[in-house]
Scaffold this active site. Structure first.
Site, PDB file in Angstrom:
ATOM      1  N   SER A   1       0.820  -1.226   0.000  1.00 58.14           N
ATOM      2  CA  SER A   1       0.000   0.000   0.000  1.00 58.14           C
ATOM      3  C   SER A   1       0.849   1.269   0.000  1.00 58.14           C
ATOM      4  O   SER A   1       0.325   2.377   0.005  1.00 58.14           O
ATOM      5  CB  SER A   1      -0.929   0.009   1.222  1.00 58.14           C
ATOM      6  OG  SER A   1      -0.194  -0.167   2.409  1.00 58.14           O
TER       7      SER A   1
ATOM      8  N   ASN B   1      -1.857  -2.678  13.090  1.00 61.64           N
ATOM      9  CA  ASN B   1      -3.316  -2.529  13.052  1.00 61.64           C
ATOM     10  C   ASN B   1      -3.788  -1.293  13.818  1.00 61.64           C
ATOM     11  O   ASN B   1      -4.637  -0.545  13.347  1.00 61.64           O
ATOM     12  CB  ASN B   1      -4.004  -3.787  13.589  1.00 61.64           C
ATOM     13  CG  ASN B   1      -3.717  -5.001  12.721  1.00 61.64           C
ATOM     14  OD1 ASN B   1      -3.155  -4.862  11.633  1.00 61.64           O
ATOM     15  ND2 ASN B   1      -4.068  -6.175  13.191  1.00 61.64           N
TER      16      ASN B   1
ATOM     17  N   THR C   1     -40.019  27.518  -9.055  1.00 64.71           N
ATOM     18  CA  THR C   1     -40.343  26.144  -8.665  1.00 64.71           C
ATOM     19  C   THR C   1     -40.589  25.439  -9.983  1.00 64.71           C
ATOM     20  O   THR C   1     -41.119  26.045 -10.927  1.00 64.71           O
ATOM     21  CB  THR C   1     -41.606  26.061  -7.771  1.00 64.71           C
ATOM     22  OG1 THR C   1     -42.708  26.594  -8.501  1.00 64.71           O
ATOM     23  CG2 THR C   1     -41.440  26.847  -6.479  1.00 64.71           C
ATOM     24  N   HIS C   2     -40.168  24.178 -10.057  1.00 62.29           N
ATOM     25  CA  HIS C   2     -40.254  23.412 -11.315  1.00 62.29           C
ATOM     26  C   HIS C   2     -39.503  24.132 -12.446  1.00 62.29           C
ATOM     27  O   HIS C   2     -39.833  23.950 -13.611  1.00 62.29           O
ATOM     28  CB  HIS C   2     -41.710  23.176 -11.736  1.00 62.29           C
ATOM     29  CG  HIS C   2     -42.591  22.713 -10.617  1.00 62.29           C
ATOM     30  ND1 HIS C   2     -42.747  21.383 -10.292  1.00 62.29           N
ATOM     31  CD2 HIS C   2     -43.328  23.407  -9.701  1.00 62.29           C
ATOM     32  CE1 HIS C   2     -43.572  21.275  -9.252  1.00 62.29           C
ATOM     33  NE2 HIS C   2     -43.927  22.504  -8.863  1.00 62.29           N
TER      34      HIS C   2
ATOM     35  N   LYS D   1     -17.569  30.433 -28.237  1.00 59.32           N
ATOM     36  CA  LYS D   1     -17.897  29.757 -26.987  1.00 59.32           C
ATOM     37  C   LYS D   1     -17.074  30.221 -25.795  1.00 59.32           C
ATOM     38  O   LYS D   1     -15.883  30.463 -25.884  1.00 59.32           O
ATOM     39  CB  LYS D   1     -17.696  28.238 -27.134  1.00 59.32           C
ATOM     40  CG  LYS D   1     -18.665  27.601 -28.095  1.00 59.32           C
ATOM     41  CD  LYS D   1     -20.034  27.410 -27.480  1.00 59.32           C
ATOM     42  CE  LYS D   1     -19.993  26.221 -26.555  1.00 59.32           C
ATOM     43  NZ  LYS D   1     -21.344  25.775 -26.201  1.00 59.32           N
TER      44      LYS D   1
ATOM     45  N   GLU E   1     -19.295  23.105 -14.165  1.00 55.81           N
ATOM     46  CA  GLU E   1     -19.644  21.807 -14.756  1.00 55.81           C
ATOM     47  C   GLU E   1     -18.797  20.696 -14.151  1.00 55.81           C
ATOM     48  O   GLU E   1     -19.289  19.609 -13.834  1.00 55.81           O
ATOM     49  CB  GLU E   1     -19.416  21.831 -16.269  1.00 55.81           C
ATOM     50  CG  GLU E   1     -20.459  22.592 -17.038  1.00 55.81           C
ATOM     51  CD  GLU E   1     -20.121  22.641 -18.517  1.00 55.81           C
ATOM     52  OE1 GLU E   1     -20.540  21.741 -19.245  1.00 55.81           O
ATOM     53  OE2 GLU E   1     -19.416  23.571 -18.934  1.00 55.81           O
TER      54      GLU E   1
ATOM     55  N   GLN F   1      -7.278  -2.136   4.086  1.00 55.75           N
ATOM     56  CA  GLN F   1      -6.264  -1.366   3.371  1.00 55.75           C
ATOM     57  C   GLN F   1      -6.891  -0.596   2.206  1.00 55.75           C
ATOM     58  O   GLN F   1      -6.346   0.414   1.754  1.00 55.75           O
ATOM     59  CB  GLN F   1      -5.164  -2.306   2.870  1.00 55.75           C
ATOM     60  CG  GLN F   1      -4.048  -1.622   2.122  1.00 55.75           C
ATOM     61  CD  GLN F   1      -2.838  -2.527   1.952  1.00 55.75           C
ATOM     62  OE1 GLN F   1      -2.165  -2.839   2.925  1.00 55.75           O
ATOM     63  NE2 GLN F   1      -2.588  -2.967   0.737  1.00 55.75           N
TER      64      GLN F   1
ATOM     65  N   LYS G   1      -8.094   3.565   2.046  1.00 54.09           N
ATOM     66  CA  LYS G   1      -7.328   4.805   1.896  1.00 54.09           C
ATOM     67  C   LYS G   1      -7.554   5.544   0.596  1.00 54.09           C
ATOM     68  O   LYS G   1      -7.739   6.764   0.600  1.00 54.09           O
ATOM     69  CB  LYS G   1      -5.838   4.513   2.089  1.00 54.09           C
ATOM     70  CG  LYS G   1      -5.530   4.264   3.547  1.00 54.09           C
ATOM     71  CD  LYS G   1      -4.179   3.668   3.762  1.00 54.09           C
ATOM     72  CE  LYS G   1      -4.200   2.834   5.005  1.00 54.09           C
ATOM     73  NZ  LYS G   1      -5.128   1.670   4.938  1.00 54.09           N
TER      74      LYS G   1
END
Ligand code: ARG
Length: 465
Positions: free
Chosen positions: A28, A115, A160-161, A288, A295, A327, A330
């Site tokens: 690890s 541990n 709303t909606h 653009k 996003e 393990q 993580k």
């Protein structure tokens, strides 16, 4: 990364060396090395405690602390050779310590297991991460409150909606975001209480025969208390699940904010201008300007939700106590931390730079009969039951739809045709300014309320600094 060695830490009972792929597969160190600071801090506290109870000599303790301090410096100047054969951050650092200081290094692991060591390291790491996240969260909240105070009287359509519903103030909308984030901060702070408990001393699973002073170690490391049960201490990762859940909710909130920023910056809404430095262009369409930051943040919630499910699934059905499954905690945890920090940082940078287009917001609120409820409430004040008022206004709206006009654009005579209760003062409530100002209730959208709410939020931010 050195992968030539065989792990000598536990090799005593083995008759053949580990299969090369198995060594790499089970290691690890590639990802847990990021906990080196916490691992070293934990080891220094453990050594101090062992010395205090007479298990280590002062000389050994001094050598261990000096050795670990030098190793930390080695790691920080990228002068440390990480070894896959040594599996993880814990054994890499311990092996290097012994290489540097000899026998004293071999005594450090007394009364300890990997541990309880790893469970301690993760908790220290997560505690630091929660604090760092809390700071970025506050920075974002500060930006929202400042903008809200400035835009307390800016009128926009409330939806709303996603249909125009009633006029609201932009400051009110921003403070809704603030409240969402405030609960996220509270959730993380609450989670931190359960993170900040120390497993060290649980050893492999059963505790240890050395007379450890766990309270002392906990105090040295800034933990609130030692864990109460050794089996639980080394095996549960519920605190990480809880953190991931809080993170998923936080990112859900950021994704909702993102969605609104994407909509608002579109040509169709055009409510705000996102500064160029938070946008990118298109390689084919010269016109653009894409809202990439919101996003991307909107998209990031996917990975964090995934990590939450990964952690829940990882924990499910595990028998007590430690299993190697753990393990796998993580990478999801670290990526959750990185993702949350990154999203908060970019949002905290971007929010103060948002430029609301007040005139366009106002015009948008004029469409969609946003003051219809105000007219109904007006009629109720004049004595009409609400259901009847609803019916009367519905008919007026129908005329508006047919003739392409808002209620405020009709003449008094036209309006009186729907109800004789309507008088010249009706235009006060049909105006957008009158509508928002009338919602002067605790938690309402009136500019006066928004100013007060922003001031209260500002004070809360200052007090919880
Ligand atoms: N690298 C391990 C982990 O992250 C450390 C604990 C290993 N303990 C063990 N008995 N194999 O969980």
């Amino acid at each position: 990364m050195n992968d030539q060695q065989t792990n000598k830490s536990w090799g005593g009972r083995f008759t053949e060396s580990t299969d090369a792929f198995v060594a790499a597969f089970t290691a690890s160190v590639e990802f847990d090395r990021r906990m080196y600071r916490q691992d070293i801090a934990g080891s220094i506290a453990h050594a101090r405690m062992l010395t205090r109870i007479g298990v280590l000599t002062e000389a050994d303790c001094a050598a261990i602390i000096a050795g670990l301090t030098e190793i930390r410096a080695e790691i920080e100047r990228s002068d440390f050779e990480w070894s896959v054969a040594l599996e993880d951050v814990h054994m890499n650092i311990e092996a290097r310590l012994t290489e540097r200081i000899g026998a004293a290094g071999k005594r450090l692991h007394t009364g300890r297991s990997r541990n309880d060591q790893v469970a301690t390291d993760i908790r220290l790491y997560l505690r630091d991460a929660i604090d760092a996240i809390g700071m970025e969260l506050k920075r974002l909240q500060g930006g929202l409150v400042a903008l809200a105070a400035q835009e307390a009287a800016t009128i926009m359509p409330g939806f709303t909606h996603l249909q125009v519903a009633q006029p609201v103030t932009f400051g009110h909308h921003l403070l809704a975001w603030f409240e969402m984030l405030k609960r996220d901060g509270a959730r993380l702070a609450d989670c931190r209480k359960r993170v900040n408990i120390m497993p060290l001393g649980a050893a492999a699973l059963a505790g240890t025969s050395y007379p450890l002073d766990r309270d002392y170690t906990a105090q040295l490391l800034g933990f609130d208390a030692p864990t109460a049960n050794s089996l639980d201490a080394v095996s549960d990762r519920d605190f990480a699940i809880e953190f991931a859940a809080a993170a998923a909710i936080l990112l859900t909130h950021l994704s909702r904010m993102s969605e609104e920023l994407v909509l608002w910056s579109s040509a169709q809404f055009d409510f705000i201008d996102l500064p160029d430095r938070f946008c990118t262009g298109s390689s084919i369409m010269p016109q653009k300007k894409n809202p990439d930051v919101p996003e991307l943040v909107r998209g990031k919630v996917g990975r964090v939700n995934g990590h939450l499910i990964a952690l829940l699934t990882l924990m499910k059905s595990q028998p007590l106590a430690y299993n190697k499954d753990n393990q796998e905690d993580k990478e999801p945890l670290f990526d959750t931390v990185d993702t949350v920090l990154g999203c908060l940082r970019v949002f905290a940078d971007m929010v103060p730079a948002l430029r609301p287009k007040r005139e366009i917001m106002l015009q948008a609120a004029r469409r969609g009969f946003a003051t219809a409820t105000d007219l109904a409430d007006y009629l109720v004040c004049k004595g009409l039951p609400f259901r009847d008022a609803h019916e009367v206004v519905g008919k007026a709206v129908r005329l508006g739809v047919e003739t392409g006009r808002d209620l405020a654009e009709m003449s008094l005579a036209e309006l009186q045709h729907f109800s004789p209760l309507i008088e010249n003062d009706v235009f006060d409530v049909l105006s957008l300014e009158g509508s928002v100002a009338a919602r002067n209730v605790l938690g309402g959208t009136a500019p006066a309320r928004v100013r007060a709410a922003a001031a209260a939020a500002q004070q809360w931010l200052a007090e919880t600094e």
